[in-house]
Design a protein around this motif. Structure first.
Motif, short mmCIF file in Angstrom:
data_model
loop_
_atom_site.label_atom_id
_atom_site.label_comp_id
_atom_site.label_asym_id
_atom_site.label_seq_id
_atom_site.Cartn_x
_atom_site.Cartn_y
_atom_site.Cartn_z
N ARG A 39 57.52 26.00 43.26
CA ARG A 39 57.96 26.23 41.88
C ARG A 39 56.96 25.66 40.88
NH1 ARG A 39 63.61 23.86 39.28
NH2 ARG A 39 63.18 24.46 37.13
N THR A 40 56.46 24.46 41.14
CA THR A 40 55.48 23.84 40.26
C THR A 40 54.18 24.63 40.24
OG1 THR A 40 56.45 21.67 40.67
CG2 THR A 40 54.21 21.72 39.79
N TYR A 41 53.75 25.06 41.41
CA TYR A 41 52.50 25.81 41.51
C TYR A 41 52.60 27.13 40.75
CZ TYR A 41 48.44 28.09 43.58
OH TYR A 41 47.24 28.74 43.76
N LEU A 42 53.72 27.83 40.90
CA LEU A 42 53.89 29.10 40.20
C LEU A 42 54.00 28.90 38.69
CD1 LEU A 42 56.36 30.95 42.61
CD2 LEU A 42 53.89 31.30 42.35
N THR A 43 54.42 27.72 38.27
CA THR A 43 54.50 27.43 36.84
C THR A 43 53.13 27.21 36.23
OG1 THR A 43 56.71 26.45 37.10
CG2 THR A 43 55.48 25.88 35.11
N VAL A 44 52.29 26.44 36.92
CA VAL A 44 51.02 26.04 36.32
C VAL A 44 49.85 26.94 36.70
CG1 VAL A 44 51.79 23.65 36.24
CG2 VAL A 44 50.44 24.43 38.19
N PHE A 45 49.96 27.66 37.83
CA PHE A 45 48.81 28.45 38.27
C PHE A 45 48.43 29.55 37.27
CE2 PHE A 45 46.97 32.02 40.76
CZ PHE A 45 45.79 31.39 41.13
N PRO A 46 49.38 30.27 36.67
CA PRO A 46 48.97 31.27 35.66
C PRO A 46 48.20 30.64 34.50
CG PRO A 46 51.23 31.67 36.34
CD PRO A 46 50.84 30.35 36.93
N LEU A 47 48.56 29.40 34.14
CA LEU A 47 47.83 28.74 33.05
C LEU A 47 46.43 28.34 33.49
CD1 LEU A 47 50.72 26.56 31.59
CD2 LEU A 47 49.85 28.74 30.76
N PHE A 48 46.28 27.96 34.75
CA PHE A 48 44.94 27.70 35.26
C PHE A 48 44.10 28.97 35.23
CE2 PHE A 48 46.67 23.78 37.21
CZ PHE A 48 45.64 22.91 36.86
N LEU A 49 44.72 30.10 35.55
CA LEU A 49 43.98 31.36 35.48
C LEU A 49 43.57 31.67 34.04
CD1 LEU A 49 45.90 33.74 37.91
CD2 LEU A 49 43.68 32.66 38.25
N VAL A 50 44.46 31.43 33.10
CA VAL A 50 44.16 31.70 31.69
C VAL A 50 42.97 30.86 31.24
CG1 VAL A 50 45.04 31.42 29.34
CG2 VAL A 50 46.47 32.47 31.10
N THR A 51 42.87 29.63 31.74
CA THR A 51 41.78 28.75 31.31
C THR A 51 40.47 29.01 32.05
OG1 THR A 51 42.50 27.05 32.88
CG2 THR A 51 43.39 26.94 30.64
N THR A 52 40.53 29.60 33.26
CA THR A 52 39.30 29.77 34.05
C THR A 52 38.75 31.20 34.02
OG1 THR A 52 40.65 30.15 36.03
CG2 THR A 52 39.87 27.90 35.63
N LEU A 53 39.61 32.19 33.94
CA LEU A 53 39.12 33.57 33.98
C LEU A 53 38.15 33.90 32.84
CD1 LEU A 53 42.11 35.81 35.16
CD2 LEU A 53 39.95 35.36 36.32
N PRO A 54 38.42 33.48 31.60
CA PRO A 54 37.43 33.79 30.55
C PRO A 54 36.05 33.22 30.85
CG PRO A 54 39.52 33.13 29.58
CD PRO A 54 39.63 32.87 31.04
N PHE A 55 35.99 32.02 31.43
CA PHE A 55 34.70 31.44 31.77
C PHE A 55 33.99 32.26 32.85
CE2 PHE A 55 37.30 27.82 30.33
CZ PHE A 55 36.51 27.39 29.27
N LEU A 56 34.75 32.68 33.86
CA LEU A 56 34.16 33.46 34.94
C LEU A 56 33.66 34.81 34.45
CD1 LEU A 56 36.69 32.69 37.82
CD2 LEU A 56 34.42 31.73 37.49
N LEU A 57 34.48 35.49 33.65
CA LEU A 57 34.07 36.79 33.13
C LEU A 57 32.84 36.67 32.23
CD1 LEU A 57 37.58 38.33 32.28
CD2 LEU A 57 36.10 38.85 34.23
N CYS A 58 32.81 35.63 31.42
CA CYS A 58 31.66 35.41 30.54
C CYS A 58 30.40 35.14 31.37
CB CYS A 58 31.95 34.24 29.61
SG CYS A 58 30.53 33.69 28.63
N THR A 59 30.54 34.33 32.41
CA THR A 59 29.38 34.00 33.25
C THR A 59 28.86 35.24 33.97
OG1 THR A 59 30.24 31.77 33.59
CG2 THR A 59 28.60 32.57 35.16
N VAL A 60 29.77 36.05 34.51
CA VAL A 60 29.35 37.25 35.22
C VAL A 60 28.67 38.23 34.27
CG1 VAL A 60 30.21 39.29 36.43
CG2 VAL A 60 31.05 37.03 37.06
N ALA A 61 29.26 38.44 33.10
CA ALA A 61 28.73 39.42 32.15
C ALA A 61 27.34 39.03 31.65
CB ALA A 61 29.68 39.58 30.97
N ILE A 62 27.07 37.72 31.53
CA ILE A 62 25.80 37.29 30.95
C ILE A 62 24.72 37.11 32.00
CG2 ILE A 62 24.66 35.37 29.75
CD1 ILE A 62 27.16 35.03 28.10
#
Length: 292
Positions: free
Chosen positions: A21-44
């Protein structure tokens, strides 16, 4: 010195039966904070991989250096903007969720993980101060590492300045350890942000420094004790994080509670804290009262 075994035992009791339950609560927020960095790194950087290989060629590549420098500046600007505007405040508010999980196991919810949006300006300012001081402390490490790459590359030195490059590498490693040691003083800032609603960002940093006085070595040893779990998470491609992530984050919140109780109990004798460090957060248990 704080007892790591007792802290971990309490953290395990807190997350028992609540890991998924805790993991499902916080994991989407971890994705929100990390995905933009990954997409930016890949694109550049992916389109520039061929140019990056050319930096270490036997002939000077000034055009490649200019292109890579432009990409690095663009990447740094975008990443910094994302971190200051979104990633940092969410990361700070996630600590509030685990602090709530540590204090009131059955009351921790998604609201605690999103509390930054109810007081965004305060979380933004605190994250900006924390990021600024972190960057300043790691600046020597980054400078000497860049010097090492520059001196070691045959594109810019003929022959490569071996002795100078390895001296720069040694200084970069020293700067890394120095930065970790200095930044450890601010490790309690996210929890104090939640507990001290009247304190400003600079006051929170000062309170964290006072709280971590004579505890930095203990805190770093505590974090290093999770290295086997981090390796397990890596070898299982993140599947073990269903248990490791809630356990590790809750253990850090338990460490904060133990450190703050110890500081408050001995403040009159040898660890004077700022006056605002004694005020409990709203609707929370006061730090000098027994907690479950």
């Amino acid at each position: 010195m704080l007892d790591r075994r007792q802290i971990k035992q309490k953290a395990r009791r807190r997350v028992k039966g609540r890991c998924l339950r805790t993991y499902l609560t916080v994991f989407p927020l971890f994705l929100v904070t990390t995905l933009p960095f990954l997409l930016c790194t890949v694109a550049i950087w992916v389109p520039a991989l061929r140019d990056l290989r050319g930096i270490f060629a036997r002939t000077p590549q000034l055009l490649i250096l200019r292109d890579v420098s432009q990409r690095a500046l663009l990447h740094s600007a975008i990443v910094t903007s994302i971190w200051l505007g979104l990633g940092g405040p969410i990361t700070l508010s996630l600590r509030a969720y685990f602090l709530m999980l540590r204090r009131h196991r059955n009351r921790a919810g998604i609201y605690d993980a999103l509390v930054c949006f109810s007081s965004y300006a305060r979380y933004f300012r605190t994250n900006a101060w924390l990021s600024l001081w972190t960057a300043l402390h790691f600046a020597p490490c980054a400078f000497f590492f860049f010097a090492y790459v520059l001196l070691h590359s045959p594109s810019f030195a003929h022959p490569p300045a071996t002795a100078a490059s390895f001296a720069a590498l040694a200084l970069a490693i020293v700067g890394l350890f120095w930065g970790v040691w200095r930044v450890a003083r601010y490790a309690m800032t996210p929890y104090l942000l939640h507990d001290l609603p009247s304190a400003s960002g600079r006051e929170l940093l000062r309170a964290s420094k006072a709280l971590m006085r004579a505890r930095r070595l203990s805190y770093l040893a505590f974090q290093l004790s999770f290295t086997p779990l981090r390796l397990l998470s890596f070898t299982t491609l993140g599947l073990a994080n269903v248990y490791i992530l809630p356990y590790r984050m809750t253990a850090s919140a338990v460490y904060y509670g133990a450190a703050r109780r110890g500081a408050l109990q001995t403040a009159e004798e040898r660890e004077p804290l700022p006056h605002y460090a004694y005020a409990p957060g709203p609707n929370r248990i006061a730090p000098n009262q027994p907690q479950s």
